[in-house]
Design an enzyme around this catalytic site. Structure first.
Site: not given
Ligand code: 6PG
Length: 488
Positions: A18-19, A81, A134, A189, A192-193, A196, A452
């Site tokens: 889909v992406m 993937k 993202s 990125k 970023h995650n 998130e 230590r």
């Molecule tokens: C984005 C998201 C994406 C990521 C999801 C799920 O920026 O569109 O970060 O890249 O796949 O956040 O991540 P997890 O399965 O590790 O929660």
């Protein structure tokens, strides 16, 4: 060459999940001709006959045909993937490519793999780009945040396409710019995650305080989050949280309450925490967010523990609810500031190590729209780096100094409340501990150094002569030989 294989496409994309499909449609919308390819070739025809019908998108049924249909220098993106599939496709493509062709990996690849592929493909004279993408499905279709890094020679060729399809910040600037060499794009990125993960954990902690401590219904909570979305917390994740809280299942009950409380993860948050440990950066909030997911997944064990372990006698909030809501807003805001400050510390360290010369203002801009962590707050971060591009820490920016100082009373009070109610707040509290640690000129690490040296002759420095390592024979029994000093 048959007309079928005339080089007509501006861009090629491999991987029709889909992406991939949405990104192709987005690129097509902006007037570029795209050639689509997929390992399972039947998917190409299905896509052309359905989603891509009545567009100028074309397809290929073999790698040879795909490559032949691309204008030079060929620009092709892999959306497959992360992991070995990327390496396999690169090897399949290589024999058909020419010097200066561009391969872009748009998956969630580990930046170390991207660095390795960049070096390998540079040796083959192919320009490799690892691009963070993202924004999920919708972002890919209507404007993602794009974080490209790798071989800078590729950027002039990609810039017109990438900046056209990327999300636009409220001032119209594209949420895409060149990040840096090698694995820089995928590193950014990854951070970023990680952020998130942190934002999601903070929201979840507040939700638990509202649900279990105060006893608010989901609709009541939805109203609070909707209100917060008009203030300093204005963001995509707060917006979707409001929708999720208000969403009803077919029986009229909130769907959220039926979902099993065991969080999944694909690895990018964990990689961020691992990088933080590797580079010695205290990115504590993301670390706690990853561990909170790990703890959540021990569901059966937790259910047993809930019957075996005592909590506080009073676990219902009886105080001033209006004040608690304000305190939690401040606590979440201040904790977010810490989390982003930590994320930028990690990027600064990696940038120095890898000589990426990251531009933090432009990273904040890339995250300002299109991506999952997009928020009004990223505009303030961008302003802070615009005012001082060498800013040592976000916490030194006058804007954020003032924000944390204003928030701290509510922040401390909210964490005390949660602690007294027995509600876990690992992200909120680690943020406050970091804040207090960071603003402490003299931490108790002198005790650690003494210990230590006491048990292992690991040496210590004196405040009066840093860099000069000493050993003391603390008991009179040990010798005077000391261990060598090194930092992990
Ligand atoms: C984005 C998201 C994406 C990521 C999801 C799920 O920026 O569109 O970060 O890249 O796949 O956040 O991540 P997890 O399965 O590790 O929660």
């Amino acid at each position: 060459m048959s007309s079928d294989t005339t080089a007509v496409a501006d861009f090629g994309l491999i991987g029709l999940a889909v992406m991939g499909q949405n990104l192709i449609l987005n690129i097509n919308d902006h007037g570029f001709k795209v050639c689509a390819f997929n390992r399972t070739v039947a998917k190409v025809d299905h896509f052309l006959d359905n989603e891509a019908k009545d567009t100028q998108i074309i397809g290929a049924h073999s790698v040879e045909e795909f490559v032949a249909k691309l204008k030079r220098p060929r620009k092709m993106m892999l959306l497959v993937k992360a992991g070995s599939a990327v390496d396999k496709f690169i090897e399949t493509l290589l024999p058909h490519l020419e010097e200066g062709d561009i391969i872009i990996d748009g998956g969630n690849s580990n930046y170390a793999d991207t660095q390795r592929r960049y070096e390998y493909l540079t040796s083959k004279r192919i320009l490799f780009v690892g691009c963070g993408v993202s924004g999920g499905e919708e972002g890919a279709r209507y404007g993602p945040s794009l974080m490209p890094g790798g071989n800078p020679k590729a950027w002039p060729h990609l810039k017109p396409i990438f900046q056209a399809i990327a999300a636009k910040a409220p001032d119209g600037a594209p949420c895409c710019d060149w990040v840096g060499e090698g694995g820089a794009g995928h590193f950014v990125k990854m951070v970023h995650n990680g952020i998130e993960y942190g934002d999601m954990q903070l929201i979840s902690e507040v939700y638990q305080i509202f649900r279990d401590g105060v006893g608010y219904t989901n609709d009541e909570q939805g109203d609070i989050f909707a209100e917060w979305n008009k203030g300093v917390l204005d963001s995509f994740l707060i917006e979707i949280t409001t929708d999720i809280l208000r969403f009803k299942d077919t029986d009229g009950q909130p769907l959220l309450e039926k979902i099993r409380d065991a969080a999944g993860q694909k690895g990018t948050g964990k990689w961020t925490a691992i990088s933080a440990l590797d580079y010695g950066m205290p990115v504590t909030l993301i670390g706690e967010a990853v561990f909170a997911r790990c703890l959540s997944s021990l569901k059966d064990e937790r259910v047993r523990a809930s019957k075996a372990l005592a909590g506080p006698s009073n676990c219902k909030f009886t105080g001033d609810k209006a004040k608690l809501i304000k305190d939690l807003e401040q606590a979440m805001y201040a904790s977010k500031i810490i989390s982003y400050a930590q994320g930028f510390m990690l990027m600064r360290e990696a940038s120095t190590l890898y000589k990426w010369n990251l531009n933090y203002g432009s990273i904040a801009l890339m995250w300002r729209g299109g991506c999952i962590i997009r928020s009004a707050f990223l505009g303030d971060i961008k302003n802070a780096f615009d005012a001082d591009k060498n800013l040592e820490s976000l916490l030194f920016a006058p804007f954020f100094q003032k924000a944390t100082s204003t928030a701290q009373d509510g922040w401390r009070s909210a964490i005390c409340t949660a602690t007294m109610l027995g509600i876990p707040v690992p992200a909120l509290s680690t943020a406050l501990s970091f804040y207090d640690g960071y603003r402490t000129a003299r931490l108790p690490a002198n005790m650690i150094q003494a210990q230590r040296d006491y048990f292992g002759a690991h040496t210590y420095e004196l405040e009066s002569s840093p860099g000069n390592y000493l050993h003391t024979n603390w008991t009179g029994r040990g010798g005077n030989v000391h261990a060598s000093t090194y930092d992990a």
